[in-house]
Scaffold this motif. Structure first.
Motif, PDB file in Angstrom:
ATOM      1  N   PHE A  82     -39.112  -7.801   1.627  1.00  0.00           N
ATOM      2  CA  PHE A  82     -40.408  -7.626   2.285  1.00  0.00           C
ATOM      3  C   PHE A  82     -41.404  -6.912   1.377  1.00  0.00           C
ATOM      4  CE2 PHE A  82     -37.735  -8.161   6.150  1.00  0.00           C
ATOM      5  CZ  PHE A  82     -38.374  -9.302   6.630  1.00  0.00           C
ATOM      6  N   LEU A  83     -40.897  -5.989   0.579  1.00  0.00           N
ATOM      7  CA  LEU A  83     -41.775  -5.276  -0.349  1.00  0.00           C
ATOM      8  C   LEU A  83     -42.417  -6.253  -1.320  1.00  0.00           C
ATOM      9  CD1 LEU A  83     -42.470  -2.343  -0.558  1.00  0.00           C
ATOM     10  CD2 LEU A  83     -40.646  -2.033  -2.205  1.00  0.00           C
ATOM     11  N   ALA A  84     -41.590  -7.198  -1.819  1.00  0.00           N
ATOM     12  CA  ALA A  84     -42.132  -8.219  -2.728  1.00  0.00           C
ATOM     13  C   ALA A  84     -43.204  -9.031  -2.009  1.00  0.00           C
ATOM     14  CB  ALA A  84     -40.998  -9.128  -3.215  1.00  0.00           C
ATOM     15  N   GLY A  85     -42.978  -9.332  -0.738  1.00  0.00           N
ATOM     16  CA  GLY A  85     -43.962 -10.088   0.039  1.00  0.00           C
ATOM     17  C   GLY A  85     -45.255  -9.317   0.218  1.00  0.00           C
ATOM     18  N   LEU A  86     -45.122  -8.016   0.511  1.00  0.00           N
ATOM     19  CA  LEU A  86     -46.316  -7.196   0.734  1.00  0.00           C
ATOM     20  C   LEU A  86     -47.170  -7.110  -0.527  1.00  0.00           C
ATOM     21  CD1 LEU A  86     -44.919  -4.171   2.788  1.00  0.00           C
ATOM     22  CD2 LEU A  86     -46.411  -5.993   3.591  1.00  0.00           C
TER      23      LEU A  86
ATOM     24  N   PRO B  96     -36.639  -3.253   8.262  1.00  0.00           N
ATOM     25  CA  PRO B  96     -37.071  -3.379   6.860  1.00  0.00           C
ATOM     26  C   PRO B  96     -38.572  -3.656   6.710  1.00  0.00           C
ATOM     27  CG  PRO B  96     -35.035  -4.557   7.168  1.00  0.00           C
ATOM     28  CD  PRO B  96     -35.491  -4.135   8.530  1.00  0.00           C
ATOM     29  N   ILE B  97     -39.170  -4.382   7.643  1.00  0.00           N
ATOM     30  CA  ILE B  97     -40.616  -4.605   7.542  1.00  0.00           C
ATOM     31  C   ILE B  97     -41.345  -3.262   7.618  1.00  0.00           C
ATOM     32  CG2 ILE B  97     -42.651  -5.531   8.716  1.00  0.00           C
ATOM     33  CD1 ILE B  97     -41.148  -7.971   9.429  1.00  0.00           C
ATOM     34  N   LEU B  98     -40.955  -2.474   8.621  1.00  0.00           N
ATOM     35  CA  LEU B  98     -41.591  -1.168   8.800  1.00  0.00           C
ATOM     36  C   LEU B  98     -41.390  -0.290   7.558  1.00  0.00           C
ATOM     37  CD1 LEU B  98     -43.089   0.297  11.101  1.00  0.00           C
ATOM     38  CD2 LEU B  98     -40.940   1.443  11.622  1.00  0.00           C
ATOM     39  N   LEU B  99     -40.154  -0.248   7.064  1.00  0.00           N
ATOM     40  CA  LEU B  99     -39.872   0.580   5.887  1.00  0.00           C
ATOM     41  C   LEU B  99     -40.626   0.071   4.663  1.00  0.00           C
ATOM     42  CD1 LEU B  99     -36.026   1.189   6.263  1.00  0.00           C
ATOM     43  CD2 LEU B  99     -37.878   2.822   6.651  1.00  0.00           C
ATOM     44  N   ALA B 100     -40.726  -1.253   4.530  1.00  0.00           N
ATOM     45  CA  ALA B 100     -41.439  -1.819   3.382  1.00  0.00           C
ATOM     46  C   ALA B 100     -42.918  -1.450   3.432  1.00  0.00           C
ATOM     47  CB  ALA B 100     -41.257  -3.332   3.343  1.00  0.00           C
ATOM     48  N   ILE B 101     -43.488  -1.488   4.653  1.00  0.00           N
ATOM     49  CA  ILE B 101     -44.897  -1.106   4.788  1.00  0.00           C
ATOM     50  C   ILE B 101     -45.090   0.358   4.398  1.00  0.00           C
ATOM     51  CG2 ILE B 101     -46.733  -0.697   6.474  1.00  0.00           C
ATOM     52  CD1 ILE B 101     -45.779  -3.254   7.892  1.00  0.00           C
ATOM     53  N   PHE B 102     -44.171   1.204   4.849  1.00  0.00           N
ATOM     54  CA  PHE B 102     -44.226   2.621   4.471  1.00  0.00           C
ATOM     55  C   PHE B 102     -44.127   2.779   2.951  1.00  0.00           C
ATOM     56  CE2 PHE B 102     -42.721   4.857   8.627  1.00  0.00           C
ATOM     57  CZ  PHE B 102     -43.863   4.385   9.244  1.00  0.00           C
ATOM     58  N   LEU B 103     -43.165   2.053   2.362  1.00  0.00           N
ATOM     59  CA  LEU B 103     -42.940   2.178   0.921  1.00  0.00           C
ATOM     60  C   LEU B 103     -44.129   1.657   0.123  1.00  0.00           C
ATOM     61  CD1 LEU B 103     -39.227   1.189   0.297  1.00  0.00           C
ATOM     62  CD2 LEU B 103     -40.334   3.304  -0.372  1.00  0.00           C
TER      63      LEU B 103
ATOM     64  N   THR C  94     -28.043  -8.028  14.583  1.00  0.00           N
ATOM     65  CA  THR C  94     -28.288  -7.801  13.155  1.00  0.00           C
ATOM     66  C   THR C  94     -29.572  -8.469  12.700  1.00  0.00           C
ATOM     67  OG1 THR C  94     -26.725  -9.581  12.696  1.00  0.00           O
ATOM     68  CG2 THR C  94     -25.946  -7.344  12.326  1.00  0.00           C
ATOM     69  N   VAL C  95     -29.844  -9.687  13.196  1.00  0.00           N
ATOM     70  CA  VAL C  95     -31.092 -10.354  12.805  1.00  0.00           C
ATOM     71  C   VAL C  95     -32.276  -9.499  13.239  1.00  0.00           C
ATOM     72  CG1 VAL C  95     -32.594 -12.344  13.191  1.00  0.00           C
ATOM     73  CG2 VAL C  95     -30.158 -12.690  12.786  1.00  0.00           C
ATOM     74  N   PHE C  96     -32.234  -9.038  14.488  1.00  0.00           N
ATOM     75  CA  PHE C  96     -33.359  -8.254  14.993  1.00  0.00           C
ATOM     76  C   PHE C  96     -33.548  -6.977  14.163  1.00  0.00           C
ATOM     77  CE2 PHE C  96     -35.051  -4.931  17.794  1.00  0.00           C
ATOM     78  CZ  PHE C  96     -36.282  -5.507  18.087  1.00  0.00           C
ATOM     79  N   ILE C  97     -32.458  -6.219  13.974  1.00  0.00           N
ATOM     80  CA  ILE C  97     -32.571  -4.943  13.260  1.00  0.00           C
ATOM     81  C   ILE C  97     -32.929  -5.154  11.795  1.00  0.00           C
ATOM     82  CG2 ILE C  97     -31.265  -2.922  12.460  1.00  0.00           C
ATOM     83  CD1 ILE C  97     -29.667  -3.155  15.100  1.00  0.00           C
ATOM     84  N   LEU C  98     -32.303  -6.159  11.169  1.00  0.00           N
ATOM     85  CA  LEU C  98     -32.497  -6.336   9.729  1.00  0.00           C
ATOM     86  C   LEU C  98     -33.795  -7.070   9.384  1.00  0.00           C
ATOM     87  CD1 LEU C  98     -28.854  -6.961   8.506  1.00  0.00           C
ATOM     88  CD2 LEU C  98     -30.345  -5.040   7.945  1.00  0.00           C
ATOM     89  N   VAL C  99     -34.582  -7.426  10.404  1.00  0.00           N
ATOM     90  CA  VAL C  99     -35.925  -7.940  10.118  1.00  0.00           C
ATOM     91  C   VAL C  99     -36.967  -6.881  10.450  1.00  0.00           C
ATOM     92  CG1 VAL C  99     -37.678  -9.627  10.777  1.00  0.00           C
ATOM     93  CG2 VAL C  99     -35.347 -10.381  10.325  1.00  0.00           C
TER      94      VAL C  99
ATOM     95  N   TRP D 284     -27.107  -3.650   4.425  1.00  0.00           N
ATOM     96  CA  TRP D 284     -28.081  -4.653   3.989  1.00  0.00           C
ATOM     97  C   TRP D 284     -29.539  -4.251   4.128  1.00  0.00           C
ATOM     98  CZ3 TRP D 284     -26.008  -7.054   0.536  1.00  0.00           C
ATOM     99  CH2 TRP D 284     -24.672  -7.415   0.615  1.00  0.00           C
ATOM    100  N   MET D 285     -29.793  -3.094   4.750  1.00  0.00           N
ATOM    101  CA  MET D 285     -31.165  -2.645   4.953  1.00  0.00           C
ATOM    102  C   MET D 285     -31.976  -2.672   3.656  1.00  0.00           C
ATOM    103  SD  MET D 285     -32.955  -1.611   7.498  1.00  0.00           S
ATOM    104  CE  MET D 285     -31.808  -0.985   8.719  1.00  0.00           C
ATOM    105  N   GLY D 286     -31.438  -2.049   2.616  1.00  0.00           N
ATOM    106  CA  GLY D 286     -32.198  -1.862   1.382  1.00  0.00           C
ATOM    107  C   GLY D 286     -32.554  -3.167   0.695  1.00  0.00           C
ATOM    108  N   VAL D 287     -31.645  -4.136   0.737  1.00  0.00           N
ATOM    109  CA  VAL D 287     -31.917  -5.431   0.105  1.00  0.00           C
ATOM    110  C   VAL D 287     -33.063  -6.123   0.837  1.00  0.00           C
ATOM    111  CG1 VAL D 287     -30.964  -7.697  -0.423  1.00  0.00           C
ATOM    112  CG2 VAL D 287     -29.565  -5.668  -0.731  1.00  0.00           C
ATOM    113  N   ASN D 288     -33.023  -6.100   2.172  1.00  0.00           N
ATOM    114  CA  ASN D 288     -34.096  -6.743   2.928  1.00  0.00           C
ATOM    115  C   ASN D 288     -35.432  -6.038   2.736  1.00  0.00           C
ATOM    116  OD1 ASN D 288     -32.172  -8.493   3.750  1.00  0.00           O
ATOM    117  ND2 ASN D 288     -32.268  -8.001   5.927  1.00  0.00           N
ATOM    118  N   VAL D 289     -35.384  -4.713   2.603  1.00  0.00           N
ATOM    119  CA  VAL D 289     -36.624  -3.980   2.324  1.00  0.00           C
ATOM    120  C   VAL D 289     -37.269  -4.525   1.042  1.00  0.00           C
ATOM    121  CG1 VAL D 289     -37.552  -1.743   1.588  1.00  0.00           C
ATOM    122  CG2 VAL D 289     -36.020  -1.863   3.546  1.00  0.00           C
TER     123      VAL D 289
END
Lengths: 278, 308
Positions: free
Chosen positions: B189-193, B99-106, B91-96, B181-186
């Motif tokens: 990361f989105l806030a970070g980006l 979401p990073i990739l999706l956040a970059i896309f978003l 879960t740590v691996f997938i949920l990091v 939990w995918m969407g919350v983590n996205v």
């Protein structure tokens, strides 16, 4: 270069569309399946080959007419979530507010305790707390279900962060006008903190609405079940209660999704609270 | 008569003045927290340690020394530890990463309908784990007409009995958690980006940096604090996992393929009513979480001031 951009654009939008469809698929299929006969649902599961001619409202009919226990659970969940929101917002906000605006002895120590509680996993406290509830004869009551959520450290933390940004000059002005410290909070500062109340109401409400492990310990009788406990009680190996389960699941989650559509901003603020940096 | 009422009024005034003094007010405000901290956190924490050295029967509590801890390290516990650790790592691996990739896309200016995508990803986190379990049980049902097996069938793979294999049991739990939990983590990361100055990318482009160089040298370093934060909460959540297993098998899975540490605690402490033993399991979980979080924070250098 320009051609490249176009390819990127396609890749990005297409992959996002696919991921979002996957994300929404379970809930959409839940809604669609709730119109299928429950016997068929047990036999075939959620499937792509749905037979539209079989669609009916029979599951909903059953739950509205023949499942009064489901509505008892619904009432329990509504009352418990409502009370949790009101009580926990009141208690957490005054603590967070005091930590932010007053200088007093022990302030840093108390703030340290707040962080400490956030870090301690609830599962460790669970058995002693359960025993405490038994000793206090609070088992199978609303009080015991709500108690661990009433002073929520994460909400205290959030309110503190928010209150740090309040204009302190207003407090002095109010004092000169003869306002008491309590009046300052309830009449002046609390209204200014309303957005944080909205976010925390959603966080606390959703936590309470979906809470599972603790109610599983302290709830005994069917008439005190909350929605998650009640639905879980139907998930037995011999269960053929899929009519209540599936229609009941829809009615548990859809009101939340509708609220989300109207109050998106506060949902996002509430559910990403952990990310607030000190 | 009037004299007594005057003194009582005077007393009341004094009390009001006392309660309203700036020395007292903050303590009135924080008193609910102090009370709840003492009763609902400090007392149970201490009690958890005490109970772990006791055998607790109704009306009869005996001190049994380390015997609960001696009993812990048995094959069932190791199975629970193994399941929980594998679940945590996956879960740590997938949920990091995802979401990073999706956040970059978003975050990309090439993306259309950003709000719709963001909301769609976020909606699963509103679902209670029980409702999610109801759906997942039906999507991953044994029947070969269920969606998961239909997809496998499309690729010519035989239907799987999802809830009865060790690997597919883990797959179910990890998928359910990732979905929720995918969407919350996205969003994290989105806030970070959005905090990364866009000029950095522009000057990197002028220097001829490609997409991967920009990601490695600009995006990742800026996201580091959020990666540490998200992985820390995912590690802790991983070790605390219980519900994602409960919805598939309640508390007994075939061959314990779904047993987790907290599940073992629940089984022993509540169902077998062996509270002392359950408390000891709790203490061990606490120690594991503490040690693993510490190692993780040391490895990622979260304690170095310059990074935060």
């Amino acid at each position: 270069m320009y051609k490249n951009l176009k390819v990127y654009k396609w890749i990005i939008n297409l992959s996002l569309t696919i991921v979002c469809l996957i994300a929404l698929f379970p809930l959409i299929s839940l809604i669609i399946s709730s119109f299928r006969p429950s016997s068929e649902l047990i036999r075939r599961g959620i499937t792509f080959n749905v037979n539209i001619s079989e669609f009916s409202l029979s599951n909903y009919n059953y739950i509205f007419v023949q499942a009064p226990e489901y509505w008892q659970w619904y009432m329990n969940s509504l009352i418990i979530s409502g009370l949790t929101i009101v009580l926990s917002l009141f208690f957490s906000s005054i603590v967070g507010y005091a930590l932010a605006v007053y200088n007093f002895k022990g302030r840093n120590l108390i703030f340290l305790f707040v962080l400490f509680i956030i870090m301690v996993p609830f599962e460790i406290l669970m058995l002693p707390l359960y025993q405490l509830m038994v000793d206090l004869q609070l088992i199978n009551t609303y009080t015991s279900i709500m108690l661990p959520l009433i002073v929520a450290p994460i909400a205290v933390f959030f309110f503190r962060q928010y209150a740090l940004g309040l204009p302190k000059e207003l407090m002095d002005a109010a004092r000169i006008d003869g306002c008491t410290e309590y009046g300052i909070f309830f009449r002046i500062m609390m209204p200014l903190m309303l957005p944080s109340f909205a976010a925390m109401a959603i966080l606390q409400g959703l936590t309470s609405w979906n809470n599972f492990l603790w109610p599983l310990l302290v709830v005994r009788s069917n008439d005190m079940f909350t929605l998650p406990i009640g639905l879980a009680s139907l998930l037995t190996p011999y269960g053929n209660n899929y009519d209540i389960l599936i229609a009941g699941s829809v009615m548990t989650v859809i009101p939340i999704v509708i609220l989300f559509i109207f109050f998106q901003r506060y949902f996002v603020a509430g559910l990403t609270t952990g990310g607030v940096k000190g | 008569m009037s004299a007594t009422s005057a003194t009582s009024k005077n007393k009341q005034n004094k009390l009001m003045k006392f309660l309203n003094s700036k020395k007292v007010v903050p303590y009135v405000f924080v008193s609910p927290f102090i009370l709840s901290f003492l009763v609902l956190t400090l007392y149970p924490t201490i009690q958890a340690f005490i109970m772990s050295f006791q055998r607790i029967l109704p009306g009869q509590v005996t001190f049994v020394g380390m015997s609960n801890y001696d009993r812990i390290f048995n094959p069932t516990f190791y199975k629970a530890l193994q399941n929980t650790t594998v679940y945590m790592i996956l879960t740590v691996f997938i949920l990091v990463t995802v979401p990073i990739l999706l956040a970059i896309f978003l975050d990309s200016k090439l993306t259309k309908f950003k709000t719709i995508f963001r909301s769609a990803l976020f909606i699963p986190s509103l679902t209670s784990v029980i409702v999610a379990g109801v759906i997942f049980r039906l999507v991953f049902a044994e029947s070969d007409t269920a969606v998961a097996n239909q997809v496998l069938g499309f690729f010519g793979v035989d239907a799987v009995n999802w809830r009865y294999n060790s690997w597919s049991a883990m797959f179910l739990m990890v998928t359910l958690a990732s979905w929720r939990w995918m969407g919350v983590n996205v969003l994290y990361f989105l806030a970070g980006l959005q905090n990364i100055p866009k000029e950095l990318y522009e000057s990197a482009e002028i220097d001829g940096a490609n997409v991967f160089q920009k990601f490695k040298n600009i995006t990742l370093p800026f996201l580091k604090p959020i990666i540490i934060f998200v992985s820390t909460i995912s590690i802790i959540a991983g070790f605390r996992m219980f519900e994602e297993s409960y919805v598939f098998w309640e508390t007994s899975s075939p061959g314990n393929i779904g047993l987790t540490l907290v599940g073992y605690l629940y089984q022993q402490g509540i169902q077998q009513n062996d509270m002392g033993f359950g408390a000891a399991i709790g203490v061990v979980i606490l120690i594991i979480i503490f040690v693993v979080s510490l190692i993780q924070l040391l490895l990622t250098g979260a304690f170095k001031r310059s990074d935060m």
